[in-house]
Design a protein around this motif. Structure first.
Motif, PDB file in Angstrom:
ATOM      1  N   LYS A   3      16.717  30.497  64.492  1.00  0.00           N
ATOM      2  CA  LYS A   3      18.095  30.018  64.425  1.00  0.00           C
ATOM      3  C   LYS A   3      18.367  29.541  63.000  1.00  0.00           C
ATOM      4  N   GLU A   4      19.593  29.742  62.552  1.00  0.00           N
ATOM      5  CA  GLU A   4      19.936  29.283  61.204  1.00  0.00           C
ATOM      6  C   GLU A   4      19.718  27.784  61.065  1.00  0.00           C
ATOM      7  N   ARG A  37      17.499  25.971  58.207  1.00  0.00           N
ATOM      8  CA  ARG A  37      18.088  24.974  57.297  1.00  0.00           C
ATOM      9  C   ARG A  37      17.296  23.666  57.350  1.00  0.00           C
ATOM     10  N   ILE A  68      19.089  32.240  54.290  1.00  0.00           N
ATOM     11  CA  ILE A  68      20.028  32.379  55.417  1.00  0.00           C
ATOM     12  C   ILE A  68      20.366  33.854  55.645  1.00  0.00           C
ATOM     13  N   THR A  82      17.517  35.367  57.372  1.00  0.00           N
ATOM     14  CA  THR A  82      17.508  34.923  58.777  1.00  0.00           C
ATOM     15  C   THR A  82      18.483  35.746  59.603  1.00  0.00           C
ATOM     16  N   ARG A  83      19.685  35.973  59.089  1.00  0.00           N
ATOM     17  CA  ARG A  83      20.683  36.747  59.828  1.00  0.00           C
ATOM     18  C   ARG A  83      20.238  38.193  60.018  1.00  0.00           C
TER      19      ARG A  83
END
Length: 285
Positions: free
Chosen positions: A51-52, A56, A74, A77-78
């Protein structure tokens, strides 16, 4: 394009590097993040979708403040959460094998030893059909079998690109003596192996019975290497599950065994001659 599976491994590897750079043990990081130690381990080994918000939080804990670096993580991650093409076969593909297909799709080298089956990347549709029909652990209807065959044929596309993947397979003589589907099916399969082995990125060696005892008796394994992600993976498949090994000691042991097998096996040239003789004597209609 990198597969989501490999992107997760890359992301996990980078997060592990940052944690170690911050002088944090995995347990300490997990406690600070409110995660379990198992969750941190699965993230760092690329075994779970991230999950972002979790990424983070980890980056903040590890002291990453540079905006460009944050955006890069990020974005990665996506991309790692996107579906791979093989997920379209999720109705017939076990979840534990989806991970392997994702790794295989982005591997730069595969070294394998097979004691019972022709490697999936080299199977003909007819041979694969017979294998799936006898999968007693899970009864498959004709539609499911054909979808699995379609997936297997699509997986083989990566072998056709010499720049993308090299494959070195050691195959036990037992694999080639066992008449899966009868003489016609085996004749096609053996001739297909001969044809595939002509490619510059494919090496096939036959381990004959005359080699006697060898260090891989009772097992099969594949060593997958990647050009973009550090660290190899050893994959071993059972009937309803699989094993992934990433410890360097395990990798080194399997590499040593594979090297011994290549020495015990017929040379690639002698293996092709052996296959030609087998096809002519045993599998000619």
């Amino acid at each position: 394009m990198d597969s989501p599976t490999v992107l997760r491994r890359r992301l996990g590897s980078e997060l592990r590097r940052l944690r170690e750079g911050a002088k944090l043990q995995a347990k300490s990081a997990a406690d600070s993040l409110g995660f379990s130690a198992t969750k941190v381990s699965r993230i760092e080994s690329g075994q779970t979708t991230l999950k972002e918000s979790d990424v983070r939080a980890m980056l903040e804990l590890y002291g990453v403040t540079d905006e460009a670096e944050l955006r890069q993580f990020i974005t990665l991650t996506r991309r790692s959460t996107q579906r791979g093409w093989w997920h379209d076969y999720g109705d017939t593909l076990p979840e534990w094998f989806q991970t392997y297909v994702g790794l295989e799709a982005d591997a730069s080298q595969i070294r394998s030893y097979e004691s019972e089956l022709v490697p999936g990347l080299f199977q003909t549709a007819s041979y694969a059909r017979e294998i799936f029909r006898t999968a007693q652990w899970k009864q498959l209807d004709d539609d499911a079998i054909e979808r699995r065959i379609k997936l297997r044929m699509q997986r083989q596309e990566i072998v056709r690109d010499p720049a993308a993947l090299t494959v070195h397979a050691v195959v036990s003589e037992a694999v080639l003596r066992r008449p899966v589907g009868g003489a016609d099916v085996m004749g096609q399969q053996v001739n297909h192996l001969i044809e595939v082995a002509q490619q510059s990125n494919v090496t096939i060696q036959v381990l004959p019975f005359s080699a006697g005892a060898h260090p891989a008796m009772g097992t099969n394994f594949r060593i997958l290497s990647f050009s973009e992600v550090p660290g190899d993976i050893v994959f071993s498949e059972a009937l309803t599950s699989s094993l992934y090994l990433e410890k360097q000691s395990d990798i080194s042991w399997h590499e040593s065994v594979f090297d011994q097998l290549t020495t015990l096996a017929l040379t690639p040239e002698d293996s092709m001659a052996w296959l030609h003789t087998l096809a002519a004597k045993e599998y000619t209609a």
